[in-house]
Write a protein that holds these residues in place. Sequence first.
Motif, PDB file in Angstrom:
ATOM      1  N   MET A 160      -9.410   4.094   2.862  1.00  0.00           N
ATOM      2  CA  MET A 160      -8.739   4.664   3.761  1.00  0.00           C
ATOM      3  C   MET A 160      -7.334   5.257   3.232  1.00  0.00           C
ATOM      4  O   MET A 160      -6.795   4.263   2.583  1.00  0.00           O
ATOM      5  CB  MET A 160      -8.748   4.420   5.098  1.00  0.00           C
ATOM      6  CG  MET A 160     -10.026   3.970   5.680  1.00  0.00           C
ATOM      7  SD  MET A 160     -11.273   5.287   5.654  1.00  0.00           S
ATOM      8  CE  MET A 160     -10.791   6.194   7.237  1.00  0.00           C
ATOM      9  N   PRO A 161      -6.981   6.731   3.469  1.00  0.00           N
ATOM     10  CA  PRO A 161      -5.886   7.139   2.951  1.00  0.00           C
ATOM     11  C   PRO A 161      -4.455   6.690   3.280  1.00  0.00           C
ATOM     12  O   PRO A 161      -3.550   6.674   2.703  1.00  0.00           O
ATOM     13  CB  PRO A 161      -6.000   8.699   3.040  1.00  0.00           C
ATOM     14  CG  PRO A 161      -6.830   8.840   4.009  1.00  0.00           C
ATOM     15  CD  PRO A 161      -7.868   7.594   4.031  1.00  0.00           C
ATOM     16  N   ASN A 162      -4.448   6.359   4.438  1.00  0.00           N
ATOM     17  CA  ASN A 162      -3.281   5.931   5.351  1.00  0.00           C
ATOM     18  C   ASN A 162      -2.619   4.379   5.233  1.00  0.00           C
ATOM     19  O   ASN A 162      -2.406   3.913   5.900  1.00  0.00           O
ATOM     20  CB  ASN A 162      -3.120   6.152   6.667  1.00  0.00           C
ATOM     21  CG  ASN A 162      -4.781   5.726   7.303  1.00  0.00           C
ATOM     22  OD1 ASN A 162      -5.579   5.427   6.666  1.00  0.00           O
ATOM     23  ND2 ASN A 162      -4.639   5.259   8.793  1.00  0.00           N
ATOM     24  N   VAL A 163      -2.859   4.001   3.715  1.00  0.00           N
ATOM     25  CA  VAL A 163      -2.534   2.752   3.455  1.00  0.00           C
ATOM     26  C   VAL A 163      -1.648   2.666   2.154  1.00  0.00           C
ATOM     27  O   VAL A 163      -2.018   3.528   1.500  1.00  0.00           O
ATOM     28  CB  VAL A 163      -3.450   1.773   3.223  1.00  0.00           C
ATOM     29  CG1 VAL A 163      -2.889   0.321   2.631  1.00  0.00           C
ATOM     30  CG2 VAL A 163      -4.621   1.443   4.396  1.00  0.00           C
ATOM     31  N   ASN A 164      -0.550   2.227   2.072  1.00  0.00           N
ATOM     32  CA  ASN A 164       0.421   2.104   1.078  1.00  0.00           C
ATOM     33  C   ASN A 164      -0.402   1.780  -0.084  1.00  0.00           C
ATOM     34  O   ASN A 164      -0.876   0.674  -0.129  1.00  0.00           O
ATOM     35  CB  ASN A 164       1.640   1.348   1.312  1.00  0.00           C
ATOM     36  CG  ASN A 164       2.676   1.383   0.474  1.00  0.00           C
ATOM     37  OD1 ASN A 164       2.500   0.577  -0.694  1.00  0.00           O
ATOM     38  ND2 ASN A 164       3.830   2.055   0.207  1.00  0.00           N
ATOM     39  N   PRO A 165      -0.315   2.490  -1.275  1.00  0.00           N
ATOM     40  CA  PRO A 165      -1.001   1.966  -2.393  1.00  0.00           C
ATOM     41  C   PRO A 165      -0.854   0.493  -2.870  1.00  0.00           C
ATOM     42  O   PRO A 165      -1.673  -0.306  -3.270  1.00  0.00           O
ATOM     43  CB  PRO A 165      -0.590   3.142  -3.630  1.00  0.00           C
ATOM     44  CG  PRO A 165      -0.206   4.090  -2.658  1.00  0.00           C
ATOM     45  CD  PRO A 165       0.465   3.758  -1.376  1.00  0.00           C
ATOM     46  N   ASP A 166       0.594   0.121  -2.739  1.00  0.00           N
ATOM     47  CA  ASP A 166       1.021  -1.238  -3.153  1.00  0.00           C
ATOM     48  C   ASP A 166       0.324  -2.218  -2.235  1.00  0.00           C
ATOM     49  O   ASP A 166      -0.141  -3.299  -2.832  1.00  0.00           O
ATOM     50  CB  ASP A 166       2.508  -1.495  -3.409  1.00  0.00           C
ATOM     51  CG  ASP A 166       3.001  -0.387  -4.533  1.00  0.00           C
ATOM     52  OD1 ASP A 166       2.554  -0.451  -5.477  1.00  0.00           O
ATOM     53  OD2 ASP A 166       4.125  -0.255  -4.432  1.00  0.00           O
ATOM     54  N   THR A 167       0.343  -1.912  -0.848  1.00  0.00           N
ATOM     55  CA  THR A 167      -0.372  -2.805  -0.074  1.00  0.00           C
ATOM     56  C   THR A 167      -1.761  -2.819  -0.205  1.00  0.00           C
ATOM     57  O   THR A 167      -2.439  -4.115  -0.292  1.00  0.00           O
ATOM     58  CB  THR A 167       0.102  -2.438   1.503  1.00  0.00           C
ATOM     59  OG1 THR A 167       1.399  -2.225   1.566  1.00  0.00           O
ATOM     60  CG2 THR A 167      -0.825  -3.305   2.479  1.00  0.00           C
ATOM     61  N   ARG A 168      -2.303  -1.945  -0.517  1.00  0.00           N
ATOM     62  CA  ARG A 168      -4.006  -1.585  -0.726  1.00  0.00           C
ATOM     63  C   ARG A 168      -4.172  -2.716  -2.248  1.00  0.00           C
ATOM     64  O   ARG A 168      -5.199  -3.273  -2.014  1.00  0.00           O
ATOM     65  CB  ARG A 168      -4.380  -0.314  -1.027  1.00  0.00           C
ATOM     66  CG  ARG A 168      -5.794  -0.125  -1.181  1.00  0.00           C
ATOM     67  CD  ARG A 168      -6.121   1.086  -1.763  1.00  0.00           C
ATOM     68  NE  ARG A 168      -5.489   2.100  -1.273  1.00  0.00           N
ATOM     69  CZ  ARG A 168      -5.814   2.990  -0.144  1.00  0.00           C
ATOM     70  NH1 ARG A 168      -7.089   2.422   0.472  1.00  0.00           N
ATOM     71  NH2 ARG A 168      -5.048   3.899   0.091  1.00  0.00           N
ATOM     72  N   ALA A 169      -3.273  -2.412  -2.964  1.00  0.00           N
ATOM     73  CA  ALA A 169      -3.656  -3.133  -4.129  1.00  0.00           C
ATOM     74  C   ALA A 169      -3.672  -4.501  -4.151  1.00  0.00           C
ATOM     75  O   ALA A 169      -4.363  -5.453  -4.582  1.00  0.00           O
ATOM     76  CB  ALA A 169      -2.580  -2.887  -5.480  1.00  0.00           C
ATOM     77  N   ARG A 170      -2.582  -5.124  -3.246  1.00  0.00           N
ATOM     78  CA  ARG A 170      -2.483  -6.558  -2.966  1.00  0.00           C
ATOM     79  C   ARG A 170      -3.445  -6.964  -2.217  1.00  0.00           C
ATOM     80  O   ARG A 170      -4.058  -8.344  -2.531  1.00  0.00           O
ATOM     81  CB  ARG A 170      -0.958  -6.743  -2.246  1.00  0.00           C
ATOM     82  CG  ARG A 170      -0.520  -8.222  -2.008  1.00  0.00           C
ATOM     83  CD  ARG A 170       0.794  -8.342  -1.460  1.00  0.00           C
ATOM     84  NE  ARG A 170       0.886  -8.254   0.170  1.00  0.00           N
ATOM     85  CZ  ARG A 170       1.426  -7.148   0.549  1.00  0.00           C
ATOM     86  NH1 ARG A 170       1.861  -6.183  -0.141  1.00  0.00           N
ATOM     87  NH2 ARG A 170       1.503  -6.918   2.005  1.00  0.00           N
ATOM     88  N   ILE A 171      -3.912  -6.320  -1.086  1.00  0.00           N
ATOM     89  CA  ILE A 171      -5.054  -6.651  -0.525  1.00  0.00           C
ATOM     90  C   ILE A 171      -6.307  -7.072  -1.165  1.00  0.00           C
ATOM     91  O   ILE A 171      -6.933  -7.922  -1.203  1.00  0.00           O
ATOM     92  CB  ILE A 171      -5.221  -5.668   1.010  1.00  0.00           C
ATOM     93  CG1 ILE A 171      -4.267  -5.732   1.676  1.00  0.00           C
ATOM     94  CG2 ILE A 171      -6.633  -5.787   1.319  1.00  0.00           C
ATOM     95  CD1 ILE A 171      -4.058  -4.797   2.951  1.00  0.00           C
TER      96      ILE A 171
END
Length: 334
Positions: free
Chosen positions: A27-38
């Motif tokens: 989903m688009p409303n997640v910080n890219p760095d946070t998404r990558a870490r998750i």
Amino acid sequence: MAKVTLKQIAERAGVSINTVSLALRDMPNVNPDTRARICGIAAELGYYAHKSHRTPSKKLGLISTGAHLKDSYFYVAFQKLFLGMAYEHGYQMMVFDHEYWDRDPQALRRWLTESEISGVLILGDMEETLAANIVSCGLPVVAVGTRYHALRVCTYIEDNTEAAYQAVQHLYTHGCRKMGFIGDPMYSTAFGERYDGFRSALRRFGLPCDPQHLLLTPSADDADIPQTIGRALDQVDELPDAFFCANDYLGVGAAKALFLRGVSVPGEVSLVGVDNNPLGKMALPSLTSIDVHCRQQAELSIRKLISFVCGEEYDPLRFLVPTELVQGDSVKQA
């Protein structure tokens, strides 16, 4: 192996379960760095091993500069076309600022794998070293609206040399013999090619090129185009019969600058722009323009990228999309 839960991933990442769910669903409303870490933690814990029944990834990435992503005049229209056409072909598309990709290629490759992005579009001009960083990730890449000299990448762009020729030919057949150019050739690949094409077309028609008539200062992101063009016009001893403007935004600005100086368009000076943008159609007089066929460029580049994703051998060719003159009321009758 025990099933990995969203709660386990959330506790490891230090975020909420909802954030994990959003990130893993892209989903688009997640910080890219946070998404990558998750995504990295999910892969490490074996979360994806329980997802073997999933359909193959149908996600594409669209990368552009921050300025282009905010450009409501031209590039935002391109973005909408890309997003809509990707959806029509059954693909999701994630949009990124180019600065996000200025990092270690290995980390980028890992993140792309975890995010299941299978191909990338680059929109507009970008530093070649950064584009090379993107290409080095190993995914198929198609660039739109630019040129790379050392980097071998498949590219689609309008035929700007032909666009300039069409403009000069149209003005010539309508009696114009002294022509000028408005726009900064260094602003973009397209502007540079249109300027070079304009100079070449003048030579082909045996027309002079007066340096005073080359207003090379205005760029497409100038805060006050009419004022900038007006200052340049004030330095011209004698106006030409016509100006070829690097895009419609500059063409409309030139029309206003000339009007404020009591110069009639097209009575005294004719104007031709590029893009065939709605802005030019709404101007008074309506702007004669060269249509660069944005929709066709978007469709061709999306189809080509998907063909690479689906296994077609990658070929770093540069494709030129034909242009077409669309008449308005800004060129005087012969």
